[in-house]
Design a protein around this motif. Structure first.
Motif, PDB file in Angstrom:
ATOM      1  N   ARG B 214       0.847  -1.180   0.000  1.00  0.00           N
ATOM      2  CA  ARG B 214       0.000   0.000   0.000  1.00  0.00           C
ATOM      3  C   ARG B 214       0.889   1.238   0.000  1.00  0.00           C
ATOM      4  O   ARG B 214       1.736   1.406   0.879  1.00  0.00           O
ATOM      5  CB  ARG B 214      -0.876   0.009   1.260  1.00  0.00           C
ATOM      6  N   VAL B 215       0.735   2.068  -0.999  1.00  0.00           N
ATOM      7  CA  VAL B 215       1.436   3.340  -1.011  1.00  0.00           C
ATOM      8  C   VAL B 215       0.398   4.450  -1.144  1.00  0.00           C
ATOM      9  O   VAL B 215      -0.717   4.225  -1.625  1.00  0.00           O
ATOM     10  CB  VAL B 215       2.433   3.448  -2.186  1.00  0.00           C
ATOM     11  N   GLU B 216       0.790   5.634  -0.714  1.00  0.00           N
ATOM     12  CA  GLU B 216      -0.146   6.759  -0.789  1.00  0.00           C
ATOM     13  C   GLU B 216       0.417   7.811  -1.720  1.00  0.00           C
ATOM     14  O   GLU B 216       1.616   8.111  -1.689  1.00  0.00           O
ATOM     15  CB  GLU B 216      -0.332   7.380   0.599  1.00  0.00           C
ATOM     16  N   VAL B 217      -0.453   8.340  -2.536  1.00  0.00           N
ATOM     17  CA  VAL B 217      -0.059   9.414  -3.442  1.00  0.00           C
ATOM     18  C   VAL B 217      -0.951  10.609  -3.129  1.00  0.00           C
ATOM     19  O   VAL B 217      -2.174  10.486  -3.182  1.00  0.00           O
ATOM     20  CB  VAL B 217      -0.219   8.971  -4.916  1.00  0.00           C
ATOM     21  N   PRO B 218      -0.372  11.741  -2.754  1.00  0.00           N
ATOM     22  CA  PRO B 218      -1.223  12.888  -2.378  1.00  0.00           C
ATOM     23  C   PRO B 218      -1.891  13.517  -3.596  1.00  0.00           C
ATOM     24  O   PRO B 218      -1.572  13.177  -4.736  1.00  0.00           O
ATOM     25  CB  PRO B 218      -0.236  13.855  -1.734  1.00  0.00           C
ATOM     26  N   ALA B 219      -2.768  14.432  -3.329  1.00  0.00           N
ATOM     27  CA  ALA B 219      -3.467  15.137  -4.409  1.00  0.00           C
ATOM     28  C   ALA B 219      -2.608  16.280  -4.924  1.00  0.00           C
ATOM     29  O   ALA B 219      -1.732  16.772  -4.223  1.00  0.00           O
ATOM     30  CB  ALA B 219      -4.790  15.687  -3.885  1.00  0.00           C
ATOM     31  N   TYR B 220      -2.857  16.690  -6.156  1.00  0.00           N
ATOM     32  CA  TYR B 220      -2.193  17.854  -6.727  1.00  0.00           C
ATOM     33  C   TYR B 220      -2.794  19.093  -6.085  1.00  0.00           C
ATOM     34  O   TYR B 220      -4.003  19.226  -5.994  1.00  0.00           O
ATOM     35  CB  TYR B 220      -2.390  17.882  -8.245  1.00  0.00           C
ATOM     36  N   GLU B 221      -1.951  19.996  -5.621  1.00  0.00           N
ATOM     37  CA  GLU B 221      -2.504  21.142  -4.903  1.00  0.00           C
ATOM     38  C   GLU B 221      -2.168  22.473  -5.560  1.00  0.00           C
ATOM     39  O   GLU B 221      -2.565  23.522  -5.068  1.00  0.00           O
ATOM     40  CB  GLU B 221      -2.005  21.142  -3.455  1.00  0.00           C
ATOM     41  N   GLY B 222      -1.424  22.416  -6.654  1.00  0.00           N
ATOM     42  CA  GLY B 222      -1.042  23.659  -7.309  1.00  0.00           C
ATOM     43  C   GLY B 222      -2.164  24.243  -8.131  1.00  0.00           C
ATOM     44  O   GLY B 222      -3.273  23.708  -8.185  1.00  0.00           O
ATOM     45  N   PRO B 223      -1.879  25.381  -8.760  1.00  0.00           N
ATOM     46  CA  PRO B 223      -2.903  26.004  -9.599  1.00  0.00           C
ATOM     47  C   PRO B 223      -3.084  25.232 -10.904  1.00  0.00           C
ATOM     48  O   PRO B 223      -2.179  24.515 -11.344  1.00  0.00           O
ATOM     49  CB  PRO B 223      -2.330  27.398  -9.861  1.00  0.00           C
ATOM     50  N   MET B 224      -4.256  25.380 -11.491  1.00  0.00           N
ATOM     51  CA  MET B 224      -4.528  24.711 -12.759  1.00  0.00           C
ATOM     52  C   MET B 224      -5.359  25.662 -13.587  1.00  0.00           C
ATOM     53  O   MET B 224      -6.576  25.544 -13.669  1.00  0.00           O
ATOM     54  CB  MET B 224      -5.275  23.408 -12.511  1.00  0.00           C
ATOM     55  N   ALA B 225      -4.706  26.676 -14.144  1.00  0.00           N
ATOM     56  CA  ALA B 225      -5.445  27.699 -14.865  1.00  0.00           C
ATOM     57  C   ALA B 225      -5.288  27.493 -16.367  1.00  0.00           C
ATOM     58  O   ALA B 225      -4.212  27.142 -16.853  1.00  0.00           O
ATOM     59  CB  ALA B 225      -4.925  29.082 -14.475  1.00  0.00           C
ATOM     60  N   PHE B 226      -6.382  27.698 -17.085  1.00  0.00           N
ATOM     61  CA  PHE B 226      -6.334  27.640 -18.555  1.00  0.00           C
ATOM     62  C   PHE B 226      -6.596  29.045 -19.062  1.00  0.00           C
ATOM     63  O   PHE B 226      -7.721  29.503 -19.118  1.00  0.00           O
ATOM     64  CB  PHE B 226      -7.398  26.669 -19.080  1.00  0.00           C
ATOM     65  N   ARG B 227      -5.506  29.737 -19.385  1.00  0.00           N
ATOM     66  CA  ARG B 227      -5.697  31.115 -19.817  1.00  0.00           C
ATOM     67  C   ARG B 227      -5.791  31.221 -21.327  1.00  0.00           C
ATOM     68  O   ARG B 227      -6.416  32.126 -21.859  1.00  0.00           O
ATOM     69  CB  ARG B 227      -4.549  31.991 -19.312  1.00  0.00           C
ATOM     70  N   TYR B 228      -5.137  30.271 -22.025  1.00  0.00           N
ATOM     71  CA  TYR B 228      -5.135  30.331 -23.494  1.00  0.00           C
ATOM     72  C   TYR B 228      -5.963  29.233 -24.118  1.00  0.00           C
ATOM     73  O   TYR B 228      -6.609  29.444 -25.139  1.00  0.00           O
ATOM     74  CB  TYR B 228      -3.682  30.261 -24.006  1.00  0.00           C
ATOM     75  N   ALA B 229      -5.903  28.078 -23.469  1.00  0.00           N
ATOM     76  CA  ALA B 229      -6.596  26.937 -24.074  1.00  0.00           C
ATOM     77  C   ALA B 229      -8.096  27.036 -23.827  1.00  0.00           C
ATOM     78  O   ALA B 229      -8.538  27.390 -22.732  1.00  0.00           O
ATOM     79  CB  ALA B 229      -6.066  25.637 -23.475  1.00  0.00           C
ATOM     80  N   LYS B 230      -8.841  26.775 -24.914  1.00  0.00           N
ATOM     81  CA  LYS B 230     -10.303  26.744 -24.779  1.00  0.00           C
ATOM     82  C   LYS B 230     -10.788  25.451 -25.407  1.00  0.00           C
ATOM     83  O   LYS B 230     -10.227  25.014 -26.416  1.00  0.00           O
ATOM     84  CB  LYS B 230     -10.920  27.927 -25.537  1.00  0.00           C
ATOM     85  N   PRO B 231     -11.793  24.863 -24.820  1.00  0.00           N
ATOM     86  CA  PRO B 231     -12.289  23.615 -25.429  1.00  0.00           C
ATOM     87  C   PRO B 231     -12.911  23.890 -26.792  1.00  0.00           C
ATOM     88  O   PRO B 231     -13.582  24.911 -26.994  1.00  0.00           O
ATOM     89  CB  PRO B 231     -13.338  23.119 -24.421  1.00  0.00           C
ATOM     90  N   ILE B 232     -12.669  22.961 -27.743  1.00  0.00           N
ATOM     91  CA  ILE B 232     -13.284  23.075 -29.072  1.00  0.00           C
ATOM     92  C   ILE B 232     -14.671  22.473 -28.982  1.00  0.00           C
ATOM     93  O   ILE B 232     -14.833  21.345 -28.514  1.00  0.00           O
ATOM     94  CB  ILE B 232     -12.455  22.328 -30.121  1.00  0.00           C
ATOM     95  N   LYS B 233     -15.652  23.266 -29.403  1.00  0.00           N
ATOM     96  CA  LYS B 233     -17.016  22.755 -29.349  1.00  0.00           C
ATOM     97  C   LYS B 233     -17.190  21.688 -30.412  1.00  0.00           C
ATOM     98  O   LYS B 233     -16.742  21.853 -31.551  1.00  0.00           O
ATOM     99  CB  LYS B 233     -18.009  23.880 -29.586  1.00  0.00           C
ATOM    100  N   GLU B 234     -17.849  20.612 -30.000  1.00  0.00           N
ATOM    101  CA  GLU B 234     -18.060  19.515 -30.947  1.00  0.00           C
ATOM    102  C   GLU B 234     -18.945  19.989 -32.084  1.00  0.00           C
ATOM    103  O   GLU B 234     -19.970  20.633 -31.866  1.00  0.00           O
ATOM    104  CB  GLU B 234     -18.723  18.332 -30.234  1.00  0.00           C
ATOM    105  N   GLY B 235     -18.542  19.638 -33.297  1.00  0.00           N
ATOM    106  CA  GLY B 235     -19.371  19.982 -34.458  1.00  0.00           C
ATOM    107  C   GLY B 235     -19.041  21.365 -35.011  1.00  0.00           C
ATOM    108  O   GLY B 235     -19.436  21.703 -36.111  1.00  0.00           O
ATOM    109  N   ALA B 236     -18.275  22.175 -34.249  1.00  0.00           N
ATOM    110  CA  ALA B 236     -17.938  23.495 -34.738  1.00  0.00           C
ATOM    111  C   ALA B 236     -16.814  23.394 -35.766  1.00  0.00           C
ATOM    112  O   ALA B 236     -15.902  22.586 -35.626  1.00  0.00           O
ATOM    113  CB  ALA B 236     -17.497  24.381 -33.584  1.00  0.00           C
ATOM    114  N   GLU B 237     -16.899  24.188 -36.818  1.00  0.00           N
ATOM    115  CA  GLU B 237     -15.875  24.125 -37.862  1.00  0.00           C
ATOM    116  C   GLU B 237     -14.939  25.309 -37.741  1.00  0.00           C
ATOM    117  O   GLU B 237     -15.357  26.428 -37.434  1.00  0.00           O
ATOM    118  CB  GLU B 237     -16.548  24.120 -39.244  1.00  0.00           C
ATOM    119  N   GLU B 238     -13.685  25.023 -37.976  1.00  0.00           N
ATOM    120  CA  GLU B 238     -12.695  26.094 -37.844  1.00  0.00           C
ATOM    121  C   GLU B 238     -12.757  27.012 -39.046  1.00  0.00           C
ATOM    122  O   GLU B 238     -12.861  26.562 -40.165  1.00  0.00           O
ATOM    123  CB  GLU B 238     -11.287  25.457 -37.784  1.00  0.00           C
TER     124      GLU B 238
END
Lengths: 114, 238
Positions: B214-238
């Protein structure tokens, strides 16, 4: 003697009207129906009595008993009919009405034949 | 004769009395009495209202039932959403995890030569850690942490001056790499002939792999910001 009778009748009528107008008791309209049929029966008896008197066959006992019995029976039968849901009122009106007009017709003939 | 006159008078009296009373009854003001038709109307009205009340009561019951069902549906949806969020958090590495796995301890050998030599030849470098981590991922590790820093999709392992940074946090030797996965496979991958362990040991680095129940792995505690990346909407055309 005849005039005494007329006077007695007039006195009776007047007394009845005066007392009737002054009695404090008021019958509910629901029972007015029975009173009405009683009056019709009573009127029939009265005309029957007049007719009997003209035919010289007037019998005091028959007249009085007929008057009382017809009045009470007519009202009573209509009352019972209403309780049983039978429109005996119409039957009583027709029966006494027919007799009333027969009596009136007989009185008219007697008057004309005289 | 006298008797007959009396009876006629009596009859006249009674008749007059009855007619008078009847006239009074018929001429009664309607307010004093309750006509039978009015009573009938009221009875019908009462019946109608009672029926309406009964149907309304029934409707209220139905609506309550619907409300109950809707509330239950809401609770179910909420539970499903919570489960989904929990799943996503686990996948993103935001939840502490435990399980069987391995613990890899990598440390510099005690210095034997001049400090310059030690620094450039026998120290553990970021590339070594990266290689170990890469092997572990390749062997099917499900969660990895280095010195208590959970590795997530944005984690970096790079040299910053004389130290190694993980998740923007400076880590110092000995480096303890905890990985959850099949202990045998993880250990086998590292200890493979010509593998990481052998290479590093050749270079003179302490490399210990321990299988653990049994080993323990802690949770990630740092920031997780998406300033540039945006999700691509499904079905949307570039």
């Amino acid at each position: 003697m005849m005039w005494l009778g007329v006077w007695m009748v007039l006195v009776g009528l007047t007394l009845g009207v005066v007392i009737g107008l002054n009695v404090p008791l008021v019958i509910p309209q629901v029972y007015g129906k029975y009173l009405g049929i009683a009056i019709l029966a009573a009127t029939d008896s009265v005309f029957g009595g007049i007719r009997a008197g003209m035919e010289e066959s007037f019998d005091n006992a028959i007249f009085l008993s007929g008057f009382v019995a017809n009045t009470l029976l007519a009202a009573g039968l209509v009352f019972i009919g209403d309780r049983l849901g039978v429109e005996l009122y119409t039957a009583a009106v027709v029966a006494f009405g027919v007799r009333l007009f027969q009596n009136l017709a007989a009185i008219r003939r007697k008057l004309i034949k005289k | 004769m006298k008797q007959e006159t009396l009876s006629v008078a009596a009859v006249a009296f009674i008749l007059a009395l009855l007619v008078t009373i009847q006239l009074r009854v018929v001429n009664q003001p309607p307010a004093e009495i309750m006509p039978a038709t009015r009573a009938h109307e009221l009875t019908v009205e009462l019946q109608r209202l009672e029926e309406a009340a009964a149907s309304l009561r029934q409707e209220a019951k139905d609506l309550q039932q619907k409300l109950l069902t809707a509330t239950q549906g809401y609770a179910q949806a909420e539970a499903a959403l919570k489960t989904e969020i929990e799943k996503n958090k686990i996948q993103a590495g935001l939840v502490p995890m435990e399980g069987p796995g391995v613990e890899v301890i990598v440390s510099d050998k005690p210095a034997e030569g001049p400090p310059e030599m030690k620094r450039y030849l026998f120290t553990v470098r970021d590339e070594d850690i990266l290689r170990i981590v890469n092997e572990l991922w390749g062997a099917g590790a499900e969660a990895i942490a280095i010195n208590g820093q959970r590795l997530v999709s944005m984690s970096e392992i790079r040299v910053a001056g004389t130290f190694i940074n993980v998740n923007l946090n400076r880590i110092t030797p000995p480096y303890v790499i905890t990985a959850i996965g099949d202990p045998d496979v993880l250990q086998g991958t590292l200890e493979m002939e010509g593998g990481v362990a052998e290479t590093l040991r050749k270079w003179g680095i302490n490399f210990v792999v321990e299988k653990k129940e049994r080993v323990e792995v802690p949770a990630y505690e740092g920031p997780m910001a998406f300033r540039y990346a945006k999700p691509i909407k499904e079905g949307a055309e570039e």
